[in-house]
Design a protein around this motif. Structure first.
Motif, PDB file in Angstrom:
ATOM      1  N   LEU A  54       0.799  -1.142  -0.065  1.00 38.00           N
ATOM      2  CA  LEU A  54      -0.033   0.167   0.117  1.00 38.00           C
ATOM      3  C   LEU A  54       1.029   1.348   0.027  1.00 38.00           C
ATOM      4  N   ALA A  55       1.895   1.145   1.052  1.00 41.06           N
ATOM      5  CA  ALA A  55       2.960   2.588   0.788  1.00 41.06           C
ATOM      6  C   ALA A  55       3.271   2.814  -0.595  1.00 41.06           C
ATOM      7  N   GLN A  56       3.685   1.443  -0.947  1.00 40.74           N
ATOM      8  CA  GLN A  56       4.418   1.949  -2.522  1.00 40.74           C
ATOM      9  C   GLN A  56       3.527   2.348  -3.566  1.00 40.74           C
ATOM     10  N   SER A  57       2.343   1.371  -3.494  1.00 36.35           N
ATOM     11  CA  SER A  57       1.546   1.971  -4.594  1.00 36.35           C
ATOM     12  C   SER A  57       0.431   3.157  -4.554  1.00 36.35           C
ATOM     13  N   LEU A  58       0.382   3.390  -3.445  1.00 39.89           N
ATOM     14  CA  LEU A  58      -0.640   4.484  -3.187  1.00 39.89           C
ATOM     15  C   LEU A  58       0.009   5.805  -2.935  1.00 39.89           C
ATOM     16  N   TRP A  59       0.970   5.778  -2.052  1.00 37.84           N
ATOM     17  CA  TRP A  59       1.680   6.951  -1.726  1.00 37.84           C
ATOM     18  C   TRP A  59       3.233   7.300  -2.496  1.00 37.84           C
ATOM     19  N   LYS A  60       3.541   6.190  -2.979  1.00 39.12           N
ATOM     20  CA  LYS A  60       4.952   6.200  -3.513  1.00 39.12           C
ATOM     21  C   LYS A  60       6.184   6.510  -2.595  1.00 39.12           C
ATOM     22  N   ILE A  61       6.059   5.941  -1.628  1.00 38.63           N
ATOM     23  CA  ILE A  61       7.093   6.328  -0.451  1.00 38.63           C
ATOM     24  C   ILE A  61       8.243   5.304  -0.888  1.00 38.63           C
ATOM     25  N   LYS A  62       9.481   6.116  -0.787  1.00 43.33           N
ATOM     26  CA  LYS A  62      10.700   5.614  -0.840  1.00 43.33           C
ATOM     27  C   LYS A  62      10.913   4.224  -0.441  1.00 43.33           C
ATOM     28  N   PHE A  63      11.685   3.191  -1.147  1.00 41.50           N
ATOM     29  CA  PHE A  63      12.179   2.051  -0.515  1.00 41.50           C
ATOM     30  C   PHE A  63      12.624   1.921   0.873  1.00 41.50           C
ATOM     31  N   ILE A  64      13.561   3.256   1.055  1.00 39.59           N
ATOM     32  CA  ILE A  64      14.449   3.041   2.520  1.00 39.59           C
ATOM     33  C   ILE A  64      13.349   3.173   3.622  1.00 39.59           C
ATOM     34  N   TRP A  65      12.463   4.074   3.264  1.00 37.24           N
ATOM     35  CA  TRP A  65      11.313   4.438   4.192  1.00 37.24           C
ATOM     36  C   TRP A  65      10.566   2.955   4.492  1.00 37.24           C
ATOM     37  N   ILE A  66      10.166   2.420   3.420  1.00 35.67           N
ATOM     38  CA  ILE A  66       9.323   1.211   3.681  1.00 35.67           C
ATOM     39  C   ILE A  66      10.074   0.150   4.321  1.00 35.67           C
ATOM     40  N   LEU A  67      11.275   0.045   4.110  1.00 41.08           N
ATOM     41  CA  LEU A  67      12.272  -1.038   4.982  1.00 41.08           C
ATOM     42  C   LEU A  67      12.282  -0.511   6.244  1.00 41.08           C
ATOM     43  N   MET A  68      12.651   0.651   6.638  1.00 41.59           N
ATOM     44  CA  MET A  68      12.752   1.016   7.999  1.00 41.59           C
ATOM     45  C   MET A  68      11.233   0.881   8.538  1.00 41.59           C
ATOM     46  N   GLY A  69      10.163   1.431   8.086  1.00 40.08           N
ATOM     47  CA  GLY A  69       8.708   1.049   8.578  1.00 40.08           C
ATOM     48  C   GLY A  69       8.479  -0.075   8.880  1.00 40.08           C
ATOM     49  N   GLY A  70       8.822  -0.946   7.723  1.00 38.79           N
ATOM     50  CA  GLY A  70       8.812  -2.416   8.082  1.00 38.79           C
ATOM     51  C   GLY A  70       9.453  -2.869   9.360  1.00 38.79           C
ATOM     52  N   ALA A  71      10.635  -2.523   9.625  1.00 37.89           N
ATOM     53  CA  ALA A  71      11.294  -2.819  10.787  1.00 37.89           C
ATOM     54  C   ALA A  71      10.517  -2.522  12.042  1.00 37.89           C
ATOM     55  N   VAL A  72      10.168  -1.272  12.190  1.00 35.84           N
ATOM     56  CA  VAL A  72       9.534  -0.752  13.065  1.00 35.84           C
ATOM     57  C   VAL A  72       8.196  -1.484  13.498  1.00 35.84           C
ATOM     58  N   LEU A  73       7.433  -1.685  12.231  1.00 39.34           N
ATOM     59  CA  LEU A  73       6.098  -2.502  12.271  1.00 39.34           C
ATOM     60  C   LEU A  73       6.187  -3.852  12.817  1.00 39.34           C
ATOM     61  N   GLY A  74       7.412  -4.437  12.377  1.00 37.12           N
ATOM     62  CA  GLY A  74       7.691  -5.885  12.765  1.00 37.12           C
ATOM     63  C   GLY A  74       8.006  -6.023  14.229  1.00 37.12           C
ATOM     64  N   TRP A  75       8.564  -5.210  14.823  1.00 37.78           N
ATOM     65  CA  TRP A  75       9.242  -5.156  16.239  1.00 37.78           C
ATOM     66  C   TRP A  75       8.039  -4.882  17.015  1.00 37.78           C
ATOM     67  N   LEU A  76       7.163  -3.793  16.618  1.00 37.70           N
ATOM     68  CA  LEU A  76       5.876  -3.531  17.337  1.00 37.70           C
ATOM     69  C   LEU A  76       4.884  -4.637  17.299  1.00 37.70           C
ATOM     70  N   LEU A  77       4.451  -5.387  16.006  1.00 33.64           N
ATOM     71  CA  LEU A  77       3.577  -6.290  16.092  1.00 33.64           C
ATOM     72  C   LEU A  77       4.013  -7.705  16.713  1.00 33.64           C
ATOM     73  N   ASN A  78       5.394  -7.868  16.847  1.00 33.99           N
ATOM     74  CA  ASN A  78       6.143  -9.082  17.548  1.00 33.99           C
ATOM     75  C   ASN A  78       6.007  -8.884  19.008  1.00 33.99           C
ATOM     76  N   LEU A  79       5.561  -7.550  19.719  1.00 35.87           N
ATOM     77  CA  LEU A  79       5.201  -7.663  20.981  1.00 35.87           C
ATOM     78  C   LEU A  79       3.950  -8.132  21.401  1.00 35.87           C
ATOM     79  N   PHE A  80       3.093  -8.382  20.322  1.00 36.03           N
ATOM     80  CA  PHE A  80       1.540  -8.983  20.877  1.00 36.03           C
ATOM     81  C   PHE A  80       1.733 -10.390  20.732  1.00 36.03           C
TER      82      PHE A  80
END
Length: 190
Positions: free
Chosen positions: A164-190
């Motif tokens: 979604l981030a890439q297709s809808l908002w054309k977010i740069k790949f490096i930001w998607i990688l960093m966001g994925g890392a943060v999101l992965g860390w947050l989701l694994n807390l649950f």
């Protein structure tokens, strides 16, 4: 591991790959995880993730990082040279051959045969990453009786968010990688 052994492992990988860094991943895994047990699958996945985030070719970055883990700065240099040597030699030879044999039907047949093999190696990389991030077990569990198979909901959420981030908002790949890392860390807390 000796520096010569390290060089030869990466030289072998460099010799066997046509198609770039993603085509190298199955060979890296076979050599580093299966044959020489220099790391486990999760450590390997982490190395590839780091190699993707670092500027430069994935295969070269991975070789440098693994070399550094095995032998410090000298190991990094040796592994990098090992994976680069075949490409440099082959590049010079191919440049000559391409000019000399560009219309040769045998040469064209060789190139036509290499393309599907490269696609297969890249597909193997996709399967490896799917098994380590989207699924809870190996895909082979689908047809083995008694083995459980599931989908990691965290992996699916991160994958969907990245698409979604890439297709809808054309977010740069490096930001998607960093966001994925943060999101992965947050989701694994649950």
């Amino acid at each position: 591991m000796s520096l010569l052994s390290l060089y030869l492992i990466f030289f072998k990988i460099g010799c066997c790959v046509f198609g770039g860094g993603y085509a190298m991943i199955p060979l890296f895994m076979d050599e580093l995880v299966t044959k020489h047990a220099l790391m486990n699958e999760q450590e390997f996945a982490d190395v590839i993730a780091l190699a993707q985030m670092t500027p430069g070719p994935v295969g070269l970055n991975a070789a440098t990082y693994v070399g550094q883990l095995q032998g410090g700065f000298v190991g990094a240099t040796v592994a990098t040279l090992g994976v680069l040597t075949p490409s440099l030699v082959l590049g010079f030879v191919l440049a000559y051959c391409l000019k000399a044999f560009s219309q040769n039907r045998h040469w064209q047949a060789v190139l036509s045969g290499v393309r599907p093999a490269t696609l297969g190696l890249i597909a193997a990389s996709v399967i490896f990453f799917a098994e380590t991030s989207l699924f809870t077990s190996k895909l082979s569990a689908l047809w083995k009786a008694g083995e459980s198979f599931g989908i990691s909901w965290q992996g699916v959420v991160i994958f969907a968010a990245a698409i979604l981030a890439q297709s809808l908002w054309k977010i740069k790949f490096i930001w998607i990688l960093m966001g994925g890392a943060v999101l992965g860390w947050l989701l694994n807390l649950f």
